[in-house]
Design a protein around this motif. Structure first.
Motif, PDB file in Angstrom:
ATOM      1  N   ALA A   1      26.832   1.220  -4.343  1.00 55.57           N
ATOM      2  CA  ALA A   1      26.824   0.559  -2.845  1.00 55.57           C
ATOM      3  C   ALA A   1      27.766  -0.361  -2.461  1.00 55.57           C
ATOM      4  CB  ALA A   1      25.473  -0.096  -2.496  1.00 55.57           C
TER       5      ALA A   1
ATOM      6  N   HIS B   1      30.164   7.363   0.119  1.00 54.22           N
ATOM      7  CA  HIS B   1      29.176   7.644   1.285  1.00 54.22           C
ATOM      8  C   HIS B   1      28.125   6.630   1.233  1.00 54.22           C
ATOM      9  CE1 HIS B   1      30.471  12.258   1.207  1.00 54.22           C
ATOM     10  NE2 HIS B   1      31.618  11.526   1.732  1.00 54.22           N
ATOM     11  N   ALA B   2      27.711   6.127   0.101  1.00 56.25           N
ATOM     12  CA  ALA B   2      26.536   5.182   0.085  1.00 56.25           C
ATOM     13  C   ALA B   2      27.037   3.663   0.148  1.00 56.25           C
ATOM     14  CB  ALA B   2      25.785   5.656  -1.255  1.00 56.25           C
TER      15      ALA B   2
ATOM     16  N   ARG C   1      23.942   2.642   2.359  1.00 57.56           N
ATOM     17  CA  ARG C   1      23.744   3.569   3.478  1.00 57.56           C
ATOM     18  C   ARG C   1      22.957   4.942   2.981  1.00 57.56           C
ATOM     19  NH1 ARG C   1      28.456   3.600   5.295  1.00 57.56           N
ATOM     20  NH2 ARG C   1      29.327   5.066   4.302  1.00 57.56           N
ATOM     21  N   ARG C   2      21.841   5.037   3.530  1.00 54.89           N
ATOM     22  CA  ARG C   2      20.821   6.161   2.964  1.00 54.89           C
ATOM     23  C   ARG C   2      20.600   6.857   4.092  1.00 54.89           C
ATOM     24  NH1 ARG C   2      16.504   5.534  -1.710  1.00 54.89           N
ATOM     25  NH2 ARG C   2      16.009   7.804  -1.983  1.00 54.89           N
ATOM     26  N   THR C   3      21.130   8.575   4.196  1.00 56.78           N
ATOM     27  CA  THR C   3      20.874   9.312   5.199  1.00 56.78           C
ATOM     28  C   THR C   3      20.499  10.336   4.720  1.00 56.78           C
ATOM     29  OG1 THR C   3      23.391  10.047   4.955  1.00 56.78           O
ATOM     30  CG2 THR C   3      22.855   8.411   6.445  1.00 56.78           C
TER      31      THR C   3
ATOM     32  N   THR D   1      23.108  11.553   2.098  1.00 53.51           N
ATOM     33  CA  THR D   1      23.284  10.818   1.021  1.00 53.51           C
ATOM     34  C   THR D   1      22.020  10.560   0.286  1.00 53.51           C
ATOM     35  OG1 THR D   1      22.964   8.751   2.138  1.00 53.51           O
ATOM     36  CG2 THR D   1      25.227   9.392   2.193  1.00 53.51           C
TER      37      THR D   1
END
Length: 225
Positions: A56, A62-63, A67-69, A72
């Motif tokens: 992180a 991407h994380a 950031r959790r989507t 990801t």
């Protein structure tokens, strides 16, 4: 993170790599075999270039920032699975998730080398374009994924399943290879993380996507336990 942190690979099966941080695992993945089972047969290749995306705190990840989507979420699972995503609406990128659950690490596989002429032929047929030099075949994440028919349908797949459609198997001892390290490719947005030498590749291998004149030999330090 120390750029030379690692563990000696002697006797280390590939599955043991999955618990490591991405920065630890990335150089150890060099020389390991990636196997793809397709309807036209099995394709076997050797990993020759990797990039570490380490948690992180890494502004290139991407994380970054936790950031959790939907995209990801795979990165937050326990290591040992595939993370495949699409860039520019057309190119897939294949990563190996490492580290523990809720600690988002991933190693981008940037280039592979076919293990036999038959493997090369199958990969070239999948590419469907003229191959003038080895790096045209599988030197770069998008080329690699086209050559091996890797797409988002494989994201989340376990990579340690015997006979699985995409799996990692033991290959060469990385310490026997001329490994070098250099900055990662095309991540200016990563600010101070952009220049860190977190890309690893086998020196002079013709399948590597980009040979960097600034690359330095990777040193297996005494910290490699």
């Amino acid at each position: 993170m120390n750029q030379n942190d690692c563990r000696k690979p002697e006797g280390l099966p590939p599955s043991s790599l999955y618990a490591l941080s991405a920065l630890h695992a990335a150089p150890l993945l060099l020389g390991q075999h990636l196997v793809r089972l397709t309807e036209d047969g099995e394709i076997r290749c050797r990993i020759v270039e990797t990039e570490s995306y380490g948690g992180a705190e890494d502004k290139g990840s991407h994380a970054y920032g936790g950031r959790r989507t939907d995209r990801t979420d795979v990165m937050f699972r326990a290591g040992g699975i595939a993370y495949v995503y699409l860039i520019y609406g057309m190119h897939h990128c294949f990563n190996i998730v490492t580290a523990g659950e809720n600690d988002p690490h991933a190693v981008l596989i940037r280039a592979v080398e076919p293990l036999s002429p038959r493997d090369a032929q199958l990969m070239a047929a999948n590419r469907g374009t003229a191959i003038r030099k080895p790096s045209d075949l599988s030197g770069g994440p998008g080329k690699l994924c086209r050559a091996l028919r890797i797409d988002r349908s494989l994201s989340g797949l376990l990579l340690d399943q015997p006979g699985g459609p995409l799996r990692l198997e033991s290959g060469d001892d990385p310490r026997s290879l001329p490994v070098v390290q250099a900055p990662r490719i095309n991540i200016p947005y990563a600010e101070e993380y952009a220049a860190l030498p977190w890309r690893f590749y086998i020196r002079d291998n013709p399948y590597v996507s980009v040979h960097d004149s600034r690359a330095e030999p990777f040193i297996w330090t005494e910290d490699c336990i």
